[in-house]
Design a protein around this motif. Structure first.
Motif, PDB file in Angstrom:
ATOM      1  N   UNK A 139       0.847  -1.186   0.000  1.00 47.58           N
ATOM      2  CA  UNK A 139       0.000   0.000   0.000  1.00 47.58           C
ATOM      3  C   UNK A 139       0.884   1.238   0.000  1.00 47.58           C
ATOM      4  N   UNK A 140       0.336   2.335  -0.495  1.00 49.13           N
ATOM      5  CA  UNK A 140       1.040   3.612  -0.515  1.00 49.13           C
ATOM      6  C   UNK A 140       0.011   4.729  -0.533  1.00 49.13           C
ATOM      7  N   UNK A 172      -3.186  -7.259  -9.001  1.00 49.01           N
ATOM      8  CA  UNK A 172      -4.209  -6.242  -9.226  1.00 49.01           C
ATOM      9  C   UNK A 172      -3.755  -4.981  -8.504  1.00 49.01           C
ATOM     10  N   UNK A 173      -4.250  -3.839  -8.940  1.00 49.33           N
ATOM     11  CA  UNK A 173      -3.902  -2.575  -8.288  1.00 49.33           C
ATOM     12  C   UNK A 173      -5.085  -1.622  -8.378  1.00 49.33           C
ATOM     13  N   UNK A 174      -5.231  -0.801  -7.336  1.00 49.66           N
ATOM     14  CA  UNK A 174      -6.264   0.223  -7.335  1.00 49.66           C
ATOM     15  C   UNK A 174      -5.683   1.510  -6.771  1.00 49.66           C
ATOM     16  N   UNK A 175      -5.946   2.612  -7.460  1.00 42.98           N
ATOM     17  CA  UNK A 175      -5.586   3.949  -6.978  1.00 42.98           C
ATOM     18  C   UNK A 175      -6.880   4.730  -6.848  1.00 42.98           C
ATOM     19  N   UNK A 176      -7.121   5.276  -5.663  1.00 40.68           N
ATOM     20  CA  UNK A 176      -8.343   6.034  -5.399  1.00 40.68           C
ATOM     21  C   UNK A 176      -7.959   7.453  -5.002  1.00 40.68           C
ATOM     22  N   UNK A 185      -4.308  10.582  -2.676  1.00 38.86           N
ATOM     23  CA  UNK A 185      -4.608   9.300  -3.303  1.00 38.86           C
ATOM     24  C   UNK A 185      -4.069   8.162  -2.450  1.00 38.86           C
ATOM     25  N   UNK A 186      -4.705   7.000  -2.614  1.00 39.31           N
ATOM     26  CA  UNK A 186      -4.337   5.787  -1.881  1.00 39.31           C
ATOM     27  C   UNK A 186      -4.199   4.651  -2.881  1.00 39.31           C
ATOM     28  N   UNK A 187      -3.053   3.932  -2.801  1.00 39.08           N
ATOM     29  CA  UNK A 187      -2.723   2.846  -3.720  1.00 39.08           C
ATOM     30  C   UNK A 187      -2.735   1.521  -2.976  1.00 39.08           C
TER      31      UNK A 187
END
Length: 195
Positions: A139-140, A172-176, A185-187
């Motif tokens: 996470x980042x 998989x990856x998600x950036x919000x 933003x949160x990765x």
């Protein structure tokens, strides 16, 4: 450009925090034991079905390409040597686990591998219906681009180990993005391999 702050949280017998460089307040986190292996008691699936159809976004394609370029070359992650390994495949099945956690962190303004519901990556992946044998998560928060967040993760021993772990086959990856939390933003990266 000022270097990003990097807060590395390693969970082992005790919680240890390490800091780095000056500049803006971005951070990244990983579990010291980079993965969890399935046991019969851990694998309790929800009634939800896996995602059947999904399309990768530009940033997801860029991150997958960077991950596979990194994995194609041997490297050290701290003191541990990793040989080049096989490429990862984007998984629509585990994408909801990444997305759920990024949304949770952005919505509830926190930064941790443990969700606001008390659950961890193994629970989030299990809830997708994916029958996993090993799973991991990076996470980042606060990184402006795929290149920056990848540089941050590769500079961190635990994150680097997840990226180079040859047991993982799916990704998989998600950036919000958000305007209501501490970071813009949160990765969340999720790594897994089926049983």
């Amino acid at each position: 450009m000022q270097p990003k702050n990097l807060l590395l949280i390693l969970v082992s017998a005790s919680l240890t925090a390490c800091g780095g460089g000056g500049g803006s307040s971005s951070k990244a986190s990983t579990v010291a034991d980079a993965s969890e292996e399935a046991s019969v008691s851990q694998v309790q699936r929800s009634s939800g079905s896996p995602v059947v159809d999904c399309a990768m976004t530009d940033y997801q394609r860029e991150m997958l390409a960077q991950l596979n370029k990194v994995r194609a070359v041997a490297r050290n992650c701290g003191a541990q040597r990793f040989e080049a390994t096989s490429p990862l495949t984007f998984s629509c099945s585990i994408q909801p686990a990444a997305q759920r956690h990024s949304i949770d962190m952005a919505t509830n303004n926190f930064f941790s591998h443990t969700g606001s519901d008390g659950l961890r990556v193994s629970h989030r992946v299990t809830a997708t219906g994916y029958e996993w044998g090993v799973v991991g998560e990076n996470i980042a928060a606060g990184f402006d681009s795929v290149g920056e967040v990848m540089d941050g993760w590769l500079a961190s021993e635990g994150h680097c180990r997840n990226i180079m772990d040859s047991r993982f086959t799916n990704f998989a990856v998600s950036r919000v993005f958000t305007s209501t939390a501490d970071y813009p933003d949160y990765w969340t990266q999720v790594f897994a391999a089926p049983r």
